[in-house]
Design a protein around this motif. Structure first.
Motif, PDB file in Angstrom:
ATOM      1  N   GLU A 397       0.821  -1.210   0.000  1.00 30.82           N
ATOM      2  CA  GLU A 397       0.000   0.000   0.000  1.00 30.82           C
ATOM      3  C   GLU A 397       0.856   1.260   0.000  1.00 30.82           C
ATOM      4  O   GLU A 397       0.546   2.255  -0.675  1.00 30.82           O
ATOM      5  N   SER A 398       1.959   1.235   0.754  1.00 28.29           N
ATOM      6  CA  SER A 398       2.808   2.418   0.880  1.00 28.29           C
ATOM      7  C   SER A 398       3.889   2.487  -0.193  1.00 28.29           C
ATOM      8  O   SER A 398       4.449   3.557  -0.464  1.00 28.29           O
ATOM      9  N   GLY A 399       4.222   1.357  -0.808  1.00 28.20           N
ATOM     10  CA  GLY A 399       5.328   1.326  -1.756  1.00 28.20           C
ATOM     11  C   GLY A 399       6.688   1.387  -1.093  1.00 28.20           C
ATOM     12  O   GLY A 399       7.689   1.718  -1.758  1.00 28.20           O
ATOM     13  N   PHE A 400       6.774   1.065   0.187  1.00 31.00           N
ATOM     14  CA  PHE A 400       8.044   1.115   0.923  1.00 31.00           C
ATOM     15  C   PHE A 400       8.806  -0.184   0.682  1.00 31.00           C
ATOM     16  O   PHE A 400       8.235  -1.280   0.763  1.00 31.00           O
ATOM     17  N   PRO A 401      10.123  -0.107   0.418  1.00 34.84           N
ATOM     18  CA  PRO A 401      10.899  -1.328   0.146  1.00 34.84           C
ATOM     19  C   PRO A 401      10.976  -2.230   1.381  1.00 34.84           C
ATOM     20  O   PRO A 401      11.309  -1.774   2.483  1.00 34.84           O
ATOM     21  N   ALA A 402      10.685  -3.499   1.187  1.00 36.58           N
ATOM     22  CA  ALA A 402      10.717  -4.441   2.303  1.00 36.58           C
ATOM     23  C   ALA A 402      12.110  -4.570   2.902  1.00 36.58           C
ATOM     24  O   ALA A 402      12.266  -4.795   4.114  1.00 36.58           O
ATOM     25  N   ALA A 403      13.156  -4.406   2.075  1.00 34.27           N
ATOM     26  CA  ALA A 403      14.530  -4.567   2.556  1.00 34.27           C
ATOM     27  C   ALA A 403      14.920  -3.493   3.565  1.00 34.27           C
ATOM     28  O   ALA A 403      15.887  -3.668   4.318  1.00 34.27           O
ATOM     29  N   ARG A 404      14.199  -2.357   3.598  1.00 29.11           N
ATOM     30  CA  ARG A 404      14.514  -1.291   4.550  1.00 29.11           C
ATOM     31  C   ARG A 404      13.747  -1.428   5.857  1.00 29.11           C
ATOM     32  O   ARG A 404      13.948  -0.628   6.771  1.00 29.11           O
ATOM     33  N   LEU A 405      12.876  -2.422   5.958  1.00 29.39           N
ATOM     34  CA  LEU A 405      12.055  -2.599   7.162  1.00 29.39           C
ATOM     35  C   LEU A 405      12.634  -3.697   8.038  1.00 29.39           C
ATOM     36  O   LEU A 405      13.004  -4.774   7.558  1.00 29.39           O
ATOM     37  N   GLU A 406      12.701  -3.422   9.333  1.00 30.74           N
ATOM     38  CA  GLU A 406      13.195  -4.402  10.305  1.00 30.74           C
ATOM     39  C   GLU A 406      12.148  -4.567  11.406  1.00 30.74           C
ATOM     40  O   GLU A 406      11.738  -3.595  12.028  1.00 30.74           O
ATOM     41  N   ILE A 407      11.715  -5.800  11.629  1.00 29.35           N
ATOM     42  CA  ILE A 407      10.718  -6.118  12.659  1.00 29.35           C
ATOM     43  C   ILE A 407      11.434  -6.596  13.913  1.00 29.35           C
ATOM     44  O   ILE A 407      12.290  -7.480  13.838  1.00 29.35           O
ATOM     45  N   GLU A 408      11.075  -6.019  15.059  1.00 27.64           N
ATOM     46  CA  GLU A 408      11.693  -6.421  16.327  1.00 27.64           C
ATOM     47  C   GLU A 408      10.674  -7.182  17.169  1.00 27.64           C
ATOM     48  O   GLU A 408       9.583  -6.681  17.447  1.00 27.64           O
ATOM     49  N   ILE A 409      11.045  -8.402  17.564  1.00 27.37           N
ATOM     50  CA  ILE A 409      10.203  -9.195  18.465  1.00 27.37           C
ATOM     51  C   ILE A 409      10.998  -9.521  19.720  1.00 27.37           C
ATOM     52  O   ILE A 409      12.223  -9.613  19.689  1.00 27.37           O
ATOM     53  N   THR A 410      10.290  -9.666  20.838  1.00 29.47           N
ATOM     54  CA  THR A 410      10.950  -9.932  22.116  1.00 29.47           C
ATOM     55  C   THR A 410      11.056 -11.430  22.365  1.00 29.47           C
ATOM     56  O   THR A 410      10.359 -12.240  21.739  1.00 29.47           O
ATOM     57  N   GLU A 411      11.906 -11.781  23.315  1.00 28.71           N
ATOM     58  CA  GLU A 411      12.111 -13.194  23.634  1.00 28.71           C
ATOM     59  C   GLU A 411      10.849 -13.864  24.161  1.00 28.71           C
ATOM     60  O   GLU A 411      10.660 -15.064  23.982  1.00 28.71           O
ATOM     61  N   SER A 412       9.980 -13.090  24.817  1.00 28.93           N
ATOM     62  CA  SER A 412       8.755 -13.677  25.366  1.00 28.93           C
ATOM     63  C   SER A 412       7.873 -14.266  24.271  1.00 28.93           C
ATOM     64  O   SER A 412       7.104 -15.197  24.523  1.00 28.93           O
ATOM     65  N   CYS A 413       7.988 -13.741  23.036  1.00 29.18           N
ATOM     66  CA  CYS A 413       7.194 -14.278  21.925  1.00 29.18           C
ATOM     67  C   CYS A 413       7.544 -15.733  21.634  1.00 29.18           C
ATOM     68  O   CYS A 413       6.701 -16.496  21.150  1.00 29.18           O
ATOM     69  N   LEU A 414       8.776 -16.125  21.920  1.00 30.49           N
ATOM     70  CA  LEU A 414       9.231 -17.459  21.542  1.00 30.49           C
ATOM     71  C   LEU A 414       8.681 -18.549  22.428  1.00 30.49           C
ATOM     72  O   LEU A 414       8.799 -19.732  22.114  1.00 30.49           O
ATOM     73  N   HIS A 415       8.063 -18.190  23.560  1.00 31.39           N
ATOM     74  CA  HIS A 415       7.606 -19.199  24.501  1.00 31.39           C
ATOM     75  C   HIS A 415       6.102 -19.432  24.416  1.00 31.39           C
ATOM     76  O   HIS A 415       5.595 -20.343  25.058  1.00 31.39           O
ATOM     77  N   GLU A 416       5.387 -18.605  23.651  1.00 35.67           N
ATOM     78  CA  GLU A 416       3.941 -18.760  23.588  1.00 35.67           C
ATOM     79  C   GLU A 416       3.546 -19.823  22.550  1.00 35.67           C
ATOM     80  O   GLU A 416       2.784 -20.724  22.837  1.00 35.67           O
ATOM     81  N   ASN A 417       4.051 -19.695  21.339  1.00 38.12           N
ATOM     82  CA  ASN A 417       3.743 -20.675  20.289  1.00 38.12           C
ATOM     83  C   ASN A 417       4.857 -20.600  19.259  1.00 38.12           C
ATOM     84  O   ASN A 417       4.750 -19.884  18.266  1.00 38.12           O
ATOM     85  N   ILE A 418       5.908 -21.341  19.503  1.00 33.36           N
ATOM     86  CA  ILE A 418       7.108 -21.230  18.678  1.00 33.36           C
ATOM     87  C   ILE A 418       6.810 -21.600  17.227  1.00 33.36           C
ATOM     88  O   ILE A 418       7.375 -21.043  16.287  1.00 33.36           O
ATOM     89  N   GLY A 419       5.870 -22.546  17.012  1.00 32.01           N
ATOM     90  CA  GLY A 419       5.528 -22.940  15.652  1.00 32.01           C
ATOM     91  C   GLY A 419       4.901 -21.803  14.870  1.00 32.01           C
ATOM     92  O   GLY A 419       5.247 -21.562  13.708  1.00 32.01           O
TER      93      GLY A 419
END
Length: 560
Positions: A397-419
């Motif tokens: 929608e925005s036309g922003f390059p995906a290569a310039r975007l970085e998603i940050e997730i915390t360690e707590s995310c890995l313990h809820e549903n790793i799959g």
């Protein structure tokens, strides 16, 4: 618990329904009793003289009895049988109806799963107990008990296991309560208890709560599965100060205990708190914030701010991390530490985050193409199986390059549903989006998770950077994380750089990126754009870009 049941019975007898009186009257049906009594009296009167005549005529050939009297006796016997049969049938019908009424009352007043009193019958029984203690040296304490993360237990183990856990916990709580105690299931995973105690022995209630917490925390095993549950408990008491804390009824005590329980839940698991008046003020303020969030999202009150990310070796600006701020017309600029947890609880974090990301992508399109944009993602968003598709839609929608975007997730995310996390992360990576593991070192990530999940960067938590000294423990931890990153070929970013001393230590540890108040506080979009303009780091208009040597010139196109 037996006395608690008798209190419930007394409370319900005061509110007897007309149907109950009808059944009781039916057992004493005067018509059937009158017919039977009249038939008996008539039989005694006529049969006393007629039966000897019948016997003499039958055995000794005497004069036959009067036919009218014989018919009267036969009619009398028929009436007697009719009255008795009617009375028996009516009695049997009343018994069936009474059993049905009793069963219906049990279903209405008892929780069918746990056997506890329910929301309808529990408070009246507690109120009866409270009234029975008036004028004595005893008071009543009400407990609200809520299971922590019960939805997760259901989701991960199935609803059958969830029902088993509820039944087991209800039984354990009931075993801990004194004989006079009352237990009710108020909601899906909420229980309310009422217990009497001596006015000057409130510590007895504290001891009882500790026993309940230990009992509930024991593992529940069923169908080769084991679940360990924790609880949050709030308490309220009838002990009153006439000036500041007037006497309240059972419903009000349940409400106060519920407020204290919510206070305990915010501070961790297996905790309890007694109700205090300021808790009610905090809850009211929290509800006002919730209403403000619901209104503020469509009104565009939530805006992105940007924190600089610096290459520590060169000192060059490499990108920004987007941080959320709430420009509330009532509260001013509100920190995300306040509104993000509330948005997660009321399930609005996805809508809020998507609006912020959409605006951030539009802002970042004006930056130099070499600058990256980092965005924090809530663990709640990663429970959404459509999250990756929603994010990709925003990029298109925005036309922003995906290569310039970085998603940050915390360690707590890995313990809820790793799959589920692995599936979402892989989808994003396949589109060219980079993934960072935020607040590294504060959770329980395993090396296998770091190796199997396709992370692109580790971010050292600001708490370790704040403790960074020449010979302190913080330095050893930071060096260990950086060494781990090098071993896994993962670049590292240090958060929370606020002093020149911390910066000097980090520079000596290798090629890192950093961010923190030493480089300036987060700024809104307009201020960030002005900063980039002063650094000549805004995107060039297409007319100013040098020609692409791979494309033919205008003269060549005309000639060809």
């Amino acid at each position: 618990m037996i006395w608690g049941q008798s209190l419930l019975k007394r409370a319900l007898e005061k509110n007897e329904k007309p149907a109950d009186r009808t059944i009781r009257n039916a057992e004493r049906d005067m018509i059937a009793l009158g017919i039977a009594a009249a038939a008996i009296i008539l039989f005694v009167g006529t049969g006393g003289s007629l039966m000897p005549q019948i016997a003499r005529a039958w055995f000794w050939g005497g004069e036959a009895p009067d036919l009218v009297l014989v018919n009267a006796v036969l009619l009398n016997i028929a009436l007697l049988l009719f009255g008795w049969r009617r009375y028996r049938d009516l009695h049997d019908e009343v018994q069936v109806r009474r059993l049905a009424e009793t069963r219906a009352r049990e279903l209405a007043e008892r929780d069918p799963l746990t056997g506890c009193l329910n929301r309808r019958s529990g408070p009246p029984a507690m109120e009866t107990l409270r009234r029975s203690l008036e004028g004595t040296h005893r008071e009543m304490a009400v407990m609200m008990i809520d299971l922590d993360n019960f939805k997760q237990i259901n989701d991960l183990n199935g609803h059958q296991m969830g029902d088993t856990v509820l039944t087991a916990i209800a039984g354990r709580i009931a075993e801990c309560l004194p004989e006079e105690g009352i237990l009710a299931r108020i909601g899906g995973d909420e229980f309310a208890c009422a217990v009497p105690y001596d006015y000057n022995m409130r510590e007895d209630v504290d001891d009882l709560v500790a026993i309940i917490i230990r009992a509930v925390s024991a593992p529940v095993e069923s169908n080769r599965m084991t679940v360990e549950a924790t609880v949050s408990i709030g308490l309220a008491q009838t002990a009153a100060d006439n000036k500041q804390n007037p006497v309240v009824d059972a419903e009000a005590l349940i409400h106060r205990a519920d407020i204290a329980m919510y206070h305990a839940k915010k501070r961790g698991r297996n905790r309890y708190y007694w109700f205090e008046p300021q808790m009610e003020d905090e809850l009211r303020f929290r509800n006002e914030l919730e209403a403000g969030i619901r209104q503020g999202i469509p009104a565009g009150e939530f805006v992105p701010y940007y924190e600089q990310q610096i290459d520590l070796e060169t000192g060059k600006l490499s990108g920004f991390e987007m941080l959320a701020r709430w420009n509330s017309p009532r509260y001013g600029v509100v920190s995300p530490e306040i509104f993000i947890p509330i948005a997660e609880e009321i399930d609005l974090i996805g809508q809020l985050s998507e609006g912020l990301i959409r605006q951030a992508l539009e802002d970042a399109k004006e930056w130099d193409p070499d600058l990256t944009l980092s965005v924090n993602i809530s663990p709640v968003q990663l429970r959404d199986p459509w999250f990756a598709q929603k994010l990709l839609h925003l990029l298109v929608e925005s036309g922003f390059p995906a290569a310039r975007l970085e998603i940050e997730i915390t360690e707590s995310c890995l313990h809820e549903n790793i799959g589920a996390v692995r599936s979402i992360v892989s989808s994003l990576k396949n589109q060219g989006i980079r993934i960072s593991l935020d607040d590294f070192g504060t959770g329980y990530s395993s090396l296998s998770q770091l190796r199997t999940l396709p992370f692109d960067r580790l971010k050292i938590d600001r708490s370790f950077v704040a403790d960074l000294t020449a010979d302190g423990e913080g330095r050893s931890l930071v060096e260990a994380i950086i060494s781990l990153g090098k071993g896994l070929s993962l670049p590292v970013t240090a958060e929370g750089i606020e002093t020149d001393e911390a910066l000097a230590h980090l520079k000596s540890m290798g090629d890192l990126k950093g961010q923190g108040y030493l480089y300036g506080k987060p700024e809104d979009a307009a201020t960030t754009r002005s900063r980039l303009a002063s650094l000549n780091m805004l995107a060039k208009p297409l007319a100013e870009l040098p020609p692409d040597p791979r494309q033919p010139s205008e003269a060549q196109r005309q000639a060809g």
